[in-house]
Every structure is written in structure tokens, then in C-alpha cells.
Write a protein that holds these residues in place. Structure first.
Motif, PDB file in Angstrom:
ATOM      1  N   SER A  24       0.800  -1.226   0.000  1.00 30.91           N
ATOM      2  CA  SER A  24       0.000   0.000   0.000  1.00 30.91           C
ATOM      3  C   SER A  24       0.832   1.276   0.000  1.00 30.91           C
ATOM      4  CB  SER A  24      -0.926   0.018   1.214  1.00 30.91           C
ATOM      5  OG  SER A  24      -1.802  -1.077   1.163  1.00 30.91           O
ATOM      6  N   VAL A  25       2.151   1.142  -0.104  1.00 31.04           N
ATOM      7  CA  VAL A  25       3.010   2.327  -0.111  1.00 31.04           C
ATOM      8  C   VAL A  25       3.440   2.604  -1.535  1.00 31.04           C
ATOM      9  CG1 VAL A  25       5.214   3.264   0.666  1.00 31.04           C
ATOM     10  CG2 VAL A  25       3.790   1.977   2.244  1.00 31.04           C
ATOM     11  N   SER A  26       3.200   3.820  -1.972  1.00 32.72           N
ATOM     12  CA  SER A  26       3.510   4.172  -3.355  1.00 32.72           C
ATOM     13  C   SER A  26       4.888   4.803  -3.468  1.00 32.72           C
ATOM     14  CB  SER A  26       2.456   5.140  -3.897  1.00 32.72           C
ATOM     15  OG  SER A  26       2.445   6.308  -3.112  1.00 32.72           O
ATOM     16  N   GLU A  36       0.530  12.589   3.265  1.00 29.89           N
ATOM     17  CA  GLU A  36       0.480  11.228   2.729  1.00 29.89           C
ATOM     18  C   GLU A  36       1.802  10.504   2.975  1.00 29.89           C
ATOM     19  OE1 GLU A  36      -0.644   7.678   0.846  1.00 29.89           O
ATOM     20  OE2 GLU A  36      -1.771   9.266   1.839  1.00 29.89           O
ATOM     21  N   SER A  37       2.910  11.196   2.815  1.00 30.73           N
ATOM     22  CA  SER A  37       4.213  10.609   3.073  1.00 30.73           C
ATOM     23  C   SER A  37       4.326  10.188   4.535  1.00 30.73           C
ATOM     24  CB  SER A  37       5.326  11.601   2.718  1.00 30.73           C
ATOM     25  OG  SER A  37       6.586  11.048   2.998  1.00 30.73           O
ATOM     26  N   ARG A  39       1.839   9.384   6.512  1.00 30.82           N
ATOM     27  CA  ARG A  39       0.941   8.230   6.685  1.00 30.82           C
ATOM     28  C   ARG A  39       1.636   6.954   6.214  1.00 30.82           C
ATOM     29  NH1 ARG A  39      -2.294   4.843   4.143  1.00 30.82           N
ATOM     30  NH2 ARG A  39      -1.764   5.640   2.085  1.00 30.82           N
ATOM     31  N   GLN A  40       2.321   7.036   5.076  1.00 31.60           N
ATOM     32  CA  GLN A  40       3.022   5.866   4.548  1.00 31.60           C
ATOM     33  C   GLN A  40       4.177   5.460   5.468  1.00 31.60           C
ATOM     34  OE1 GLN A  40       4.055   6.398   0.412  1.00 31.60           O
ATOM     35  NE2 GLN A  40       1.945   6.791  -0.180  1.00 31.60           N
ATOM     36  N   ARG A  41       4.867   6.446   6.003  1.00 30.03           N
ATOM     37  CA  ARG A  41       5.969   6.130   6.935  1.00 30.03           C
ATOM     38  C   ARG A  41       5.426   5.406   8.164  1.00 30.03           C
ATOM     39  NH1 ARG A  41      11.356   8.111   8.533  1.00 30.03           N
ATOM     40  NH2 ARG A  41      11.576   7.477  10.685  1.00 30.03           N
ATOM     41  N   ASP A  75      13.284   6.008   3.265  1.00 34.60           N
ATOM     42  CA  ASP A  75      12.501   6.390   2.087  1.00 34.60           C
ATOM     43  C   ASP A  75      13.283   6.110   0.804  1.00 34.60           C
ATOM     44  OD1 ASP A  75      14.408   8.381   1.998  1.00 34.60           O
ATOM     45  OD2 ASP A  75      12.999  10.040   2.141  1.00 34.60           O
ATOM     46  N   CYS A  86      10.633   5.142  -2.058  1.00 36.33           N
ATOM     47  CA  CYS A  86       9.381   4.914  -1.338  1.00 36.33           C
ATOM     48  C   CYS A  86       9.748   4.421   0.056  1.00 36.33           C
ATOM     49  CB  CYS A  86       8.490   3.910  -2.061  1.00 36.33           C
ATOM     50  SG  CYS A  86       9.142   2.240  -2.126  1.00 36.33           S
ATOM     51  N   TRP A  87       8.840   4.619   0.994  1.00 34.88           N
ATOM     52  CA  TRP A  87       9.099   4.160   2.352  1.00 34.88           C
ATOM     53  C   TRP A  87       9.146   2.641   2.351  1.00 34.88           C
ATOM     54  CZ3 TRP A  87      11.003   7.360   5.636  1.00 34.88           C
ATOM     55  CH2 TRP A  87      10.669   8.724   5.566  1.00 34.88           C
TER      56      TRP A  87
END
Length: 100
Positions: A24-26, A36-37, A39-41, A75, A86-87
Motif C-alpha cells: 500500500s506504499v507508493s 500522505e508521506s 501516513r506511509q511512513r 525512504d 518509497c518508504w
């Protein structure tokens, strides 16, 4: 004698490197905002906890490795290879010459 041909392994010979990505990490781009970054982290940090708990159940108290299993959140911007930006989790473990 027989021992003359043996050599001490280099770091790359006795080190395993790994990366763990989350579906789910773009890939980070200029279109991914800081919220958003972040949230992904957080997703990757949660994944790190899960992976470390899973590895601990498998590895337990084995003493065959020179370094513990460790994961780091990144990242990808600090990597010198071709990892995507990406994370994700990365790590390496020097296991030495005593694998079973």
C-alpha cells in the motif's frame, strides 16, 4: 597444505541484505504531499514492528550470527543502489561462517 586455498570471507560473502516493501506504499514523487508521506511512513513503522516480532519468533536466541537481525525505516533517498524512492524497510546481517 589444504588450508592454503581457504580465505576469510569478505563482508559481502558473509552478509545478507534485505528489503521489505508494503503493497500500500507508493513510490514517492512530487505529487505525494507531506501528510500522505507521513501516513506511509507510519505504515512502514508498523510493518517494522510486525516483521521484528515475526523474526524474533523464528530466530529466537540463536547465537550463530555475528549481528542481530535489524530493520531500518528508509525512504530510499539514502541508498546508493537502485531501490525505488518509497518508504520501506532495509537491513543487513553479517552471519559469519557458522550457518547450519
Amino acid at each position: 597444505g589444504k588450508m592454503e586455498g581457504l580465505r576469510r570471507p569478505s563482508a559481502s560473502d558473509d552478509t545478507v541484505m534485505y528489503r521489505v516493501f508494503h503493497d500500500s506504499v507508493s513510490i514517492l514523487s512530487t505529487t505525494v504531499d507531506s501528510k500522505e508521506s507521513a501516513r506511509q511512513r507510519r505504515m512502514i513503522e508498523d510493518l517494522k514492528v510486525e516483521c521484528e516480532a515475526f523474526a524474533q519468533r523464528l530466530i529466537g536466541e540463536y547465537l550463530w550470527y555475528n549481528e542481530p537481525f535489524r530493520l531500518f525505516v528508509t525512504d530510499g533517498s539514502d541508498d546508493s543502489d537502485t531501490a525505488p524512492l518509497c518508504w520501506h524497510l532495509r537491513g543487513s546481517t553479517m552471519f559469519g561462517d557458522c550457518l547450519e
